[in-house]
Design a protein around this motif. Structure first.
Motif, PDB file in Angstrom:
ATOM      1  N   THR A 119     -22.922   5.103  38.403  1.00 21.12           N
ATOM      2  CA  THR A 119     -21.609   4.383  37.391  1.00 21.12           C
ATOM      3  C   THR A 119     -22.225   2.571  38.051  1.00 21.12           C
ATOM      4  N   GLY A 120     -23.202   2.239  38.084  1.00 23.12           N
ATOM      5  CA  GLY A 120     -23.083   0.552  38.387  1.00 23.12           C
ATOM      6  C   GLY A 120     -22.506   0.173  38.958  1.00 23.12           C
ATOM      7  N   ILE A 121     -20.743   0.724  39.438  1.00 22.11           N
ATOM      8  CA  ILE A 121     -20.268   0.135  40.671  1.00 22.11           C
ATOM      9  C   ILE A 121     -20.814  -0.646  41.390  1.00 22.11           C
ATOM     10  N   ALA A 122     -20.291  -1.492  42.265  1.00 22.28           N
ATOM     11  CA  ALA A 122     -20.720  -2.339  43.271  1.00 22.28           C
ATOM     12  C   ALA A 122     -20.021  -1.841  44.564  1.00 22.28           C
ATOM     13  N   TRP A 123     -20.316  -1.183  45.543  1.00 28.90           N
ATOM     14  CA  TRP A 123     -20.552  -0.343  47.019  1.00 28.90           C
ATOM     15  C   TRP A 123     -20.415  -1.100  47.614  1.00 28.90           C
ATOM     16  N   ARG A 124     -19.547  -1.833  48.900  1.00 28.05           N
ATOM     17  CA  ARG A 124     -19.541  -2.254  49.511  1.00 28.05           C
ATOM     18  C   ARG A 124     -19.133  -2.108  50.957  1.00 28.05           C
ATOM     19  N   GLY A 125     -18.837  -0.898  51.013  1.00 23.94           N
ATOM     20  CA  GLY A 125     -18.575   0.203  52.267  1.00 23.94           C
ATOM     21  C   GLY A 125     -17.284   0.863  51.607  1.00 23.94           C
ATOM     22  N   ARG A 126     -16.838   2.207  52.330  1.00 28.38           N
ATOM     23  CA  ARG A 126     -15.338   2.868  52.705  1.00 28.38           C
ATOM     24  C   ARG A 126     -14.260   1.710  53.303  1.00 28.38           C
ATOM     25  N   GLN A 127     -13.109   1.842  52.719  1.00 29.17           N
ATOM     26  CA  GLN A 127     -12.914   0.462  53.241  1.00 29.17           C
ATOM     27  C   GLN A 127     -11.124   1.019  53.179  1.00 29.17           C
ATOM     28  N   TYR A 128     -10.780   1.600  53.662  1.00 30.96           N
ATOM     29  CA  TYR A 128      -9.609   2.249  53.886  1.00 30.96           C
ATOM     30  C   TYR A 128      -8.625   1.934  55.248  1.00 30.96           C
ATOM     31  N   THR A 129      -7.530   1.109  54.877  1.00 33.11           N
ATOM     32  CA  THR A 129      -6.151   0.767  55.719  1.00 33.11           C
ATOM     33  C   THR A 129      -4.877   1.265  56.513  1.00 33.11           C
ATOM     34  N   PRO A 130      -4.594   1.966  56.776  1.00 30.15           N
ATOM     35  CA  PRO A 130      -3.652   3.134  56.992  1.00 30.15           C
ATOM     36  C   PRO A 130      -2.467   2.270  56.412  1.00 30.15           C
ATOM     37  N   GLY A 131      -1.212   3.108  55.701  1.00 28.74           N
ATOM     38  CA  GLY A 131      -0.612   1.668  56.067  1.00 28.74           C
ATOM     39  C   GLY A 131      -0.401   0.739  54.716  1.00 28.74           C
ATOM     40  N   ASP A 132      -1.209   0.736  53.958  1.00 27.82           N
ATOM     41  CA  ASP A 132      -2.383  -0.290  53.014  1.00 27.82           C
ATOM     42  C   ASP A 132      -2.771   0.486  52.113  1.00 27.82           C
ATOM     43  N   PHE A 133      -2.334   1.227  50.849  1.00 30.19           N
ATOM     44  CA  PHE A 133      -2.942   1.462  49.831  1.00 30.19           C
ATOM     45  C   PHE A 133      -3.929   0.706  48.867  1.00 30.19           C
ATOM     46  N   THR A 134      -3.784  -0.252  48.803  1.00 33.08           N
ATOM     47  CA  THR A 134      -3.873  -1.742  47.961  1.00 33.08           C
ATOM     48  C   THR A 134      -5.104  -2.210  48.502  1.00 33.08           C
ATOM     49  N   ALA A 135      -5.239  -2.484  49.948  1.00 32.86           N
ATOM     50  CA  ALA A 135      -5.907  -2.933  50.667  1.00 32.86           C
ATOM     51  C   ALA A 135      -7.210  -3.083  49.787  1.00 32.86           C
TER      52      ALA A 135
END
Length: 320
Positions: free
Chosen positions: A162-178
């Motif tokens: 897709t041509g997206i720059a992937w910097r790794g999986r990022q998920y902060t519990p309780g903060d979806f927009t992080a």
């Protein structure tokens, strides 16, 4: 006119099979109530009626309020209810099983209780996820290592596609927009998949807690089942959504996931896979056998013999 409280509870035979239901319905900023055996969603545009027995999972987004009567009918019809929002996902309710039989629950508990069979099911799950590999003889550590590599490769493959720059999986519990756009899309896809897996597991009467890969959580088995389709459906779809636009990745991912689930027949496949894993059934079949619709309670005795309940089995006593 019969009041809501006086209406009889629907029997499993009268309810829509899990595989024939709408995968999930997402509602936000509305009040949810009950009208007969339907739920209603009321907002500024009016009232919408939704047949409760046709829903597998109801996702409640920000600004929703739901009444006791609405929760009652959703529980009766076997629907899972999940609270979701910008700040993550919360599982607060689940409906009853659509089967009266405990066969799948007993098979799950039997396989889970033995380390050898628990590992056998974990290998079978890996084989379903990655059919081009043979996990026979692999230890749990080896399974986890291979799974981690395959998922990492999946992220990288779709980032390149897709041509997206992937910097790794990022998920902060309780903060979806992080996270960035693609990570928000991946999280939203996972939320939808967890809700669907939760609904199917509950509908079949299985325990959401007895997992074969995940452990120690009330939804361990739900996470196991949802992960079966992560690299095939969830991750590719999330990258596609992120590549289209950075605007509202959560809602757009949910809508696209709902359509993809319908196109691929994922609900039916999920049912078949659970039966295959727990019972060894290799061919698709109906959600429930005819005898699973009836309330049959038996008593356990020696030699795995089952006796009918509701009787006094004292051979020397008088019947009650």
């Amino acid at each position: 006119m019969t009041t809501v409280g006086q209406r009889p509870q629907s029997s499993p035979r009268e309810l829509t099979r899990a595989s024939d239901r709408i995968s999930f319905v997402y509602l936000e900023r509305c009040t949810i109530h009950r009208d007969a055996n339907a739920i209603t969603a009321e907002d500024a545009d009016g009232i919408t009626h939704i047949p409760s027995a046709t829903i597998a999972t109801l996702l409640l987004g920000p600004g929703t309020r739901i009444t006791h009567q609405a929760m009652s009918v959703l529980g009766e019809t076997g629907a899972a209810v999940v609270w979701v929002g910008e700040h993550g996902v919360r599982y607060y309710a689940a409906g009853r099983a659509l089967s009266r039989s405990s066969a799948l629950a007993e098979a799950q508990a039997t396989a889970w209780a033995n380390r050898r069979t628990r590992l056998t099911v974990a290998r079978a799950m890996y084989r379903l996820r990655f059919p081009d590999e043979d996990p026979a003889g692999l230890t749990r550590q080896e399974l986890l290592g291979r799974e981690g590599r395959r998922v990492k490769q999946c992220y990288q493959q779709h980032a390149q596609r897709t041509g997206i720059a992937w910097r790794g999986r990022q998920y902060t519990p309780g903060d979806f927009t992080a996270g960035d756009t693609v990570n928000q899309a991946v999280t939203a896809a996972a939320q939808g998949m967890y809700g669907i897996a939760h609904a199917v597991v509950t509908a079949l009467g299985c325990s959401p807690a007895l997992g074969f890969i995940h452990s120690g959580h009330e939804l361990s088995f739900v996470l196991d089942i949802a992960d079966l389709y992560k690299t095939e459906i969830g991750i590719p779809l999330a990258f596609d959504i992120a590549a289209e636009s950075a605007e509202d990745p959560g809602p757009r991912t949910r809508r696209a996931l709902r359509d993809q689930i319908h196109r691929t027949g994922l609900m039916d496949r999920c049912l078949t896979d659970i039966k295959h894993l727990l019972l060894g059934q290799s061919t698709p079949g109906p959600d429930t056998a005819p005898d699973q619709f009836t309330d049959t309670v038996t008593l356990q005795t020696d030699g795995d013999t089952l006796l009918p309940a509701g009787h006094n089995h004292d051979p020397y006593g008088d019947a009650w």
